[in-house]
Design an enzyme around this catalytic site. Sequence first.
Site, PDB file in Angstrom:
ATOM      1  N   TRP A  56      -1.206  10.115  17.918  1.00 26.11           N
ATOM      2  CA  TRP A  56      -0.171   9.166  18.306  1.00 26.11           C
ATOM      3  C   TRP A  56       0.861   9.784  19.244  1.00 26.11           C
ATOM      4  O   TRP A  56       1.266  10.925  19.064  1.00 26.11           O
ATOM      5  CB  TRP A  56       0.591   8.669  17.072  1.00 26.11           C
ATOM      6  CG  TRP A  56      -0.213   7.809  16.165  1.00 26.11           C
ATOM      7  CD1 TRP A  56      -0.599   8.120  14.899  1.00 26.11           C
ATOM      8  CD2 TRP A  56      -0.726   6.500  16.425  1.00 26.11           C
ATOM      9  NE1 TRP A  56      -1.321   7.089  14.364  1.00 26.11           N
ATOM     10  CE2 TRP A  56      -1.416   6.084  15.270  1.00 26.11           C
ATOM     11  CE3 TRP A  56      -0.674   5.643  17.523  1.00 26.11           C
ATOM     12  CZ2 TRP A  56      -2.050   4.843  15.182  1.00 26.11           C
ATOM     13  CZ3 TRP A  56      -1.305   4.413  17.430  1.00 26.11           C
ATOM     14  CH2 TRP A  56      -1.985   4.028  16.275  1.00 26.11           C
TER      15      TRP A  56
ATOM     16  N   GLU B  91      -2.896   4.951   6.076  1.00 24.48           N
ATOM     17  CA  GLU B  91      -2.428   4.187   4.914  1.00 24.48           C
ATOM     18  C   GLU B  91      -3.585   3.699   4.040  1.00 24.48           C
ATOM     19  O   GLU B  91      -3.375   3.249   2.920  1.00 24.48           O
ATOM     20  CB  GLU B  91      -1.620   2.963   5.387  1.00 24.48           C
ATOM     21  CG  GLU B  91      -0.244   3.271   5.944  1.00 24.48           C
ATOM     22  CD  GLU B  91      -0.230   3.677   7.420  1.00 24.48           C
ATOM     23  OE1 GLU B  91      -1.295   4.014   7.958  1.00 24.48           O
ATOM     24  OE2 GLU B  91       0.856   3.660   8.021  1.00 24.48           O
TER      25      GLU B  91
ATOM     26  N   LYS C  31      -2.104   5.755  21.578  1.00 24.25           N
ATOM     27  CA  LYS C  31      -2.999   6.672  20.865  1.00 24.25           C
ATOM     28  C   LYS C  31      -3.898   7.394  21.855  1.00 24.25           C
ATOM     29  O   LYS C  31      -4.722   6.781  22.512  1.00 24.25           O
ATOM     30  CB  LYS C  31      -3.835   5.919  19.847  1.00 24.25           C
ATOM     31  CG  LYS C  31      -4.268   6.811  18.711  1.00 24.25           C
ATOM     32  CD  LYS C  31      -4.853   6.052  17.574  1.00 24.25           C
ATOM     33  CE  LYS C  31      -4.848   6.904  16.313  1.00 24.25           C
ATOM     34  NZ  LYS C  31      -5.678   6.330  15.275  1.00 24.25           N
TER      35      LYS C  31
ATOM     36  N   THR D 232       2.109   9.966   8.939  1.00 25.17           N
ATOM     37  CA  THR D 232       1.561   9.246  10.082  1.00 25.17           C
ATOM     38  C   THR D 232       2.694   8.856  11.014  1.00 25.17           C
ATOM     39  O   THR D 232       3.778   8.495  10.560  1.00 25.17           O
ATOM     40  CB  THR D 232       0.764   7.993   9.650  1.00 25.17           C
ATOM     41  OG1 THR D 232       0.410   7.265  10.823  1.00 25.17           O
ATOM     42  CG2 THR D 232       1.541   7.088   8.724  1.00 25.17           C
TER      43      THR D 232
HETATM   44  P1  AMP Z   1      -4.132   6.467  11.916  1.00 23.07           P
HETATM   45  O1  AMP Z   1      -3.256   6.102  10.810  1.00 23.07           O
HETATM   46  O2  AMP Z   1      -3.603   7.570  12.768  1.00 23.07           O
HETATM   47  O3  AMP Z   1      -5.531   6.698  11.450  1.00 23.07           O
HETATM   48  O4  AMP Z   1      -4.197   5.233  12.910  1.00 23.07           O
HETATM   49  C1  AMP Z   1      -4.590   3.959  12.475  1.00 23.07           C
HETATM   50  C2  AMP Z   1      -4.612   3.023  13.649  1.00 23.07           C
HETATM   51  O5  AMP Z   1      -5.517   3.497  14.653  1.00 23.07           O
HETATM   52  C3  AMP Z   1      -5.073   1.632  13.346  1.00 23.07           C
HETATM   53  O6  AMP Z   1      -4.049   0.838  12.775  1.00 23.07           O
HETATM   54  C4  AMP Z   1      -5.497   1.154  14.725  1.00 23.07           C
HETATM   55  O7  AMP Z   1      -4.383   0.785  15.510  1.00 23.07           O
HETATM   56  C5  AMP Z   1      -6.101   2.407  15.321  1.00 23.07           C
HETATM   57  N1  AMP Z   1      -7.561   2.438  15.097  1.00 23.07           N
HETATM   58  C6  AMP Z   1      -8.233   3.116  14.149  1.00 23.07           C
HETATM   59  N2  AMP Z   1      -9.568   2.937  14.293  1.00 23.07           N
HETATM   60  C7  AMP Z   1      -9.743   2.123  15.348  1.00 23.07           C
HETATM   61  C8  AMP Z   1     -10.884   1.561  15.999  1.00 23.07           C
HETATM   62  N3  AMP Z   1     -12.134   1.825  15.625  1.00 23.07           N
HETATM   63  N4  AMP Z   1     -10.655   0.733  17.053  1.00 23.07           N
HETATM   64  C9  AMP Z   1      -9.405   0.461  17.485  1.00 23.07           C
HETATM   65  N5  AMP Z   1      -8.293   0.973  16.919  1.00 23.07           N
HETATM   66  C10 AMP Z   1      -8.453   1.792  15.863  1.00 23.07           C
END
Ligand code: AMP
Length: 549
Positions: free
Chosen positions: A453, A336, A448, A190
């Site tokens: 990312w 995570e 994002k 990630t």
């Molecule tokens: P990832 O590890 O790439 O899945 O990213 C996780 C991060 O995405 C989280 O810590 C949030 O910052 C963001 N995220 C995931 N789902 C949401 C959601 N429904 N609304 C807002 N942010 C989100």
Amino acid sequence: MASSPLTGIMTDRPLLIRDILLHGERTWPEQEIVSVSGSGQRHRTTFQETFRRTRKLANVLADLAIRPGDRIATLAWNDYRHIEIYYAVACSGSVCHTINPRLPEEQITYIINHAGDSWLFASVDFIPLLEKILPNISGVRGFIILGNDGETSTIPLPGAIPYETLINPASDEYEWPEFPETTASSLCYTSGTTGHPKGVLYSHRSTVLHTLMSNIAATINLNEQDVVMPVVPMFHVNAWGIPYSAVMAGAKMVLPGPHMANGQLLQALIEEEQVTVAFGVPTIWLALVHYLESSDKRIDSLNRVYTGGTACPRHIMDTLLRVYGTDTVHLWGMTELSPLGTLNQAEKRTDLSYDEKMDLRCKQGRSAFGVEMKLKDNHGNPVAHNGKDPGILFVRGYAICSGYLGEGEESPNTSLHDSDGWLNTGDIATIDEDGYLQITDRAKDVIKSGGEWISSIELENLAMAHPNVAEAAAIAMPDGTWGERPLLVAVKKDNNSLDEQRLQEWYQGKLPEWMHPDRVVFINELPHTATGKVIKSQLRGQLETLLSQ
Ligand code: AMP
């Protein structure tokens, strides 16, 4: 007299992904997996045939001297071969390392070397990428190319072997081994934190528990009548676990191959295959809604979509429900967390009006079973769950990583966890009295875009490598299609004549185009803390003024 807990008298079977495979194969042998190839052709197979080929692949892995614990990489789309690799690699005791092909080449190279990948399965589309990075990934012993016979007959990559050539002659008899449930099963990097990408190493135990957590009625609740379409790539957190939960529940899978954001193809697949449940980031649903609006086509079979990765705009959820009768379940999760954290089933709230439910849907929902949440302020004090006061979100649970690969994973990682072992998510949120989480901001310094990312540090470092830039800060600006897009705020050296277009051109060839800043704004000075850090919250607060310059 001091009493001690009494141990239950139950067998102690390890939680292994093998049992998901065996259950799916035994119970629903005729259930289908439909995949779309790069050219748009449909490929149909069954659980029985898929797991027969999975056993052949396990024999191939043994013949290639792939050993338990070896990391086996994939650069591949969502299709039946990727499913076979998921199961054959993990269930034979090795680790399936899924790589995001959209990352810059340097990051892909870093990830392959950091993980110590010994073999790499790649879709034919990624051969040009592999040719470029080949000199820098010398630890990879060989490449296996995924594609149909015509596509893989000539491969310009030294030593590469076509997948079908390898598995065709292999025996389909294979006894899946038993090993401790804590054995690593898959690996996903990630970029959600600053610095290099970090490897989250899932175990068989965490994966089986996450699959159970996902499949209960209060959560995703798949069953054998469902037709499930993960439009979230299999290189993102195991496609949110769908390749496991669909097999455990006996649901038919529809895998769109490389055609993720193609509204027309998604609509066609939904109609042809009678898809009932689909998963993806909001950008995907926006593409689908745009296509539906421009074509008068319908998606009548689709009962619900699960959307996560970034906040889902209200108008997407409203249009899907009001016009097409499709419910949206808003998810929050992280790589995570395997990734399920919370989900919002507002539709089930019979006490609320349509508008009240729509408002509620914009929150990220209540915690899934197996996930606990708490908020803390900057000093580590608890923040009340009153729906108003934001705090840093911490979680703990059954399928949450305790560290990153190569960074002290054997003991809880102190920068990632608090002293009680709760993971710091880097998200800022409120939690209301009913337990609904709402993400309000992000403490981690990243942008994002469409679920992917973009590192602000990378954008800043590149900008500051420009001879005419003194300082730069990258922040997210809201975007109707992608959720967020990067804005670069820069200070020129000696007030020279550098302009927005020339600084944007500076990124050409240095990063994939989708990562380039959409806007560059020049200001005289960036706001700093006493220790010299740029105060990005202040820049974010001035976004409108900055953009109107
Ligand atoms: P990832 O590890 O790439 O899945 O990213 C996780 C991060 O995405 C989280 O810590 C949030 O910052 C963001 N995220 C995931 N789902 C949401 C959601 N429904 N609304 C807002 N942010 C989100």
